[in-house]
Scaffold this active site. Structure first.
Site, PDB file in Angstrom:
ATOM      1  N   GLN A 122     -10.098  -4.097  -3.616  1.00 32.06           N
ATOM      2  CA  GLN A 122     -11.395  -3.606  -3.136  1.00 32.06           C
ATOM      3  C   GLN A 122     -12.497  -3.877  -4.157  1.00 32.06           C
ATOM      4  O   GLN A 122     -13.576  -4.364  -3.816  1.00 32.06           O
ATOM      5  CB  GLN A 122     -11.297  -2.087  -2.873  1.00 32.06           C
ATOM      6  N   ARG A 180     -13.379  -8.972   1.346  1.00 31.16           N
ATOM      7  CA  ARG A 180     -11.953  -8.700   1.087  1.00 31.16           C
ATOM      8  C   ARG A 180     -11.133  -9.938   1.444  1.00 31.16           C
ATOM      9  O   ARG A 180     -10.200 -10.316   0.735  1.00 31.16           O
ATOM     10  CB  ARG A 180     -11.464  -7.501   1.936  1.00 31.16           C
ATOM     11  N   ASP A 239     -17.216   7.041  -1.545  1.00 34.74           N
ATOM     12  CA  ASP A 239     -15.995   6.865  -0.751  1.00 34.74           C
ATOM     13  C   ASP A 239     -15.722   8.206  -0.064  1.00 34.74           C
ATOM     14  O   ASP A 239     -16.371   9.215  -0.367  1.00 34.74           O
ATOM     15  CB  ASP A 239     -14.850   6.463  -1.698  1.00 34.74           C
ATOM     16  N   ARG A 254       0.882  -1.175   0.000  1.00 36.83           N
ATOM     17  CA  ARG A 254       0.000   0.000   0.000  1.00 36.83           C
ATOM     18  C   ARG A 254       0.915   1.217   0.000  1.00 36.83           C
ATOM     19  O   ARG A 254       1.702   1.412   0.932  1.00 36.83           O
ATOM     20  CB  ARG A 254      -0.908  -0.003   1.231  1.00 36.83           C
ATOM     21  N   CYS A 271     -16.336   1.371   0.480  1.00 32.85           N
ATOM     22  CA  CYS A 271     -15.169   0.537   0.792  1.00 32.85           C
ATOM     23  C   CYS A 271     -14.769   0.633   2.262  1.00 32.85           C
ATOM     24  O   CYS A 271     -14.085  -0.255   2.771  1.00 32.85           O
ATOM     25  CB  CYS A 271     -13.995   0.916  -0.117  1.00 32.85           C
ATOM     26  N   HIS A 301      -7.251   0.692  -6.473  1.00 28.19           N
ATOM     27  CA  HIS A 301      -7.468  -0.192  -5.308  1.00 28.19           C
ATOM     28  C   HIS A 301      -8.142  -1.472  -5.820  1.00 28.19           C
ATOM     29  O   HIS A 301      -9.309  -1.745  -5.535  1.00 28.19           O
ATOM     30  CB  HIS A 301      -8.345   0.537  -4.277  1.00 28.19           C
TER      31      HIS A 301
HETATM   32  N1  NVA Z   1      -9.930   6.464  -1.348  1.00 31.44           N
HETATM   33  C1  NVA Z   1      -9.560   6.071  -0.010  1.00 31.44           C
HETATM   34  C2  NVA Z   1      -9.764   4.605   0.182  1.00 31.44           C
HETATM   35  C3  NVA Z   1      -9.447   4.086   1.556  1.00 31.44           C
HETATM   36  C4  NVA Z   1      -9.607   2.605   1.670  1.00 31.44           C
HETATM   37  C5  NVA Z   1      -8.110   6.460   0.243  1.00 31.44           C
HETATM   38  O1  NVA Z   1      -7.287   6.293  -0.675  1.00 31.44           O
HETATM   39  O2  NVA Z   1      -7.803   6.932   1.326  1.00 31.44           O
HETATM   40  N1   CP Z   2     -11.225  -0.398   2.367  1.00 33.02           N
HETATM   41  C1   CP Z   2      -9.950  -0.457   2.807  1.00 33.02           C
HETATM   42  O1   CP Z   2      -8.998  -0.699   2.050  1.00 33.02           O
HETATM   43  O2   CP Z   2      -9.828  -0.262   4.155  1.00 33.02           O
HETATM   44  P1   CP Z   2      -8.473  -0.033   4.977  1.00 33.02           P
HETATM   45  O3   CP Z   2      -7.959   1.328   4.606  1.00 33.02           O
HETATM   46  O4   CP Z   2      -8.911  -0.115   6.417  1.00 33.02           O
HETATM   47  O5   CP Z   2      -7.488  -1.094   4.620  1.00 33.02           O
END
Ligand code: NVA
Ligand code: CP
Length: 304
Positions: free
Chosen positions: A132, A286, A218, A102, A258, A129
């Protein structure tokens, strides 16, 4: 060896296999059947941003498949002190069997993968992502059947999750109606799209939601964009998914998010906590889709 860096890395046929396999893996989990195809395999998880679901689902998933998982973050590893990503990839991939990352720019994970001896999975970047959306589509199929030809309404920011929905629409042949505030529109090139056949942009979020089979949103401020938070709260104020918006979607439309969610911002509490919401199944899935994904990247196809 394959990596999974964005949704379009797999074909429709591979997704058909993965969804069928996920169903089986989920059934085994629910009936306490031991399934240990990855004994002695090690997953390394590298986090440059916070996470609850992604860490938990990958770590628990690898244990449930008989392997082990190691968590690294930027704060307490050399990754945060300027070690080149190419060097980190060489070393980490010599000591493990599969890596999940990540991070910020997609370019970072691509450089890592180019120097990795083992499969690399995108656990979220600024652009995408994919794990997801694999879970979201599996969840839709469980509740409503095939997503082909259906309409997904995306309300809010054209972020990593939105871009991934758009790629999925091309691969799995459904439509996405996107409504963002002015200045936050989809950038097809950044989303990695082949064309514009599978999505349409709407100035009015109610029009995007009209007749949709699935309404989703989101956070207004994704990780890495915190400096824009105040401005975004103002710009996105009219882009909340509320009960009026759900009323113009199909009567049997489902709501997804998500997570983490901010009730009163991108979604009203009565929607996320209401009868059309499938967010808890979505979060749980997930685990199941990523177990199928890791098994597939390491062992190839097994009998579903
Ligand atoms: N769009 C959000 C998703 C978190 C799971 C982010 O990138 O923070
Ligand atoms: N939806 C998702 O990826 O959640 P986290 O940021 O908690 O991993």
């Amino acid at each position: 060896m394959s990596h999974y860096l964005q949704f379009k890395d797999f074909t429709r046929e591979e997704y058909d296999y993965l969804f069928a396999r996920t169903r089986r893996i989920k059934e085994m989990f629910k009936s306490y059947q031991q399934h240990w195809p990855l004994v002695d395999r090690t997953l390394v998880m590298i986090f440059e941003k916070a996470s609850t679901r992604t860490r938990l689902s990958f770590e628990a998933g690898m244990h449930q498949l008989g392997g082990s998982a190691i968590y690294l973050n930027t704060r307490d590893s050399q990754l945060g002190r300027g070690e080149p990503v190419e060097d980190a990839a060489q070393v980490i991939s010599r000591m493990s069997d599969i890596v999940m990352i990540r991070t910020f720019e997609q370019d970072i994970i691509e450089r890592f993968a180019a120097n990795s001896r083992v499969p690399v999975i995108n656990g979220l970047t600024n652009e995408y992502h994919p794990c997801q959306i694999m879970a979201d589509i599996f969840t839709f199929i469980e509740h409503r059947g095939s997503i082909q030809g259906k309409t997904v309404a995306w309300i809010g920011d054209s972020n990593n999750v939105c871009n991934t929905w758009l790629q999925a629409a091309e691969i799995l042949d459904f439509n996405v109606h996107v409504s963002t505030p002015p200045g936050y529109e989809v950038e097809p090139e950044r989303a990695g799209l082949y064309g514009t056949d599978h999505f349409e942009q709407f100035a009015d979020p109610m029009e995007a939601a009209r007749g949709a089979d699935l309404v989703t949103t989101d956070v207004w401020t994704s990780m890495g964009f915190e400096a824009e938070n105040e401005e975004r709260l103002r710009d996105f104020a009219d882009w909340q998914v509320d009960a009026d918006m759900m009323r113009v979607a199909k009567a049997d439309a489902v709501f997804m998010h998500c997570l983490p969610a901010h009730r009163g911002e991108e979604v009203a509490a009565e929607v996320i906590d209401g009868p059309q919401s499938v967010v808890w199944d979505e979060a749980e899935n997930r685990l199941h889709v990523q177990k199928a994904l890791m098994e597939y990247l390491l062992l190839g196809r097994v009998n579903p």
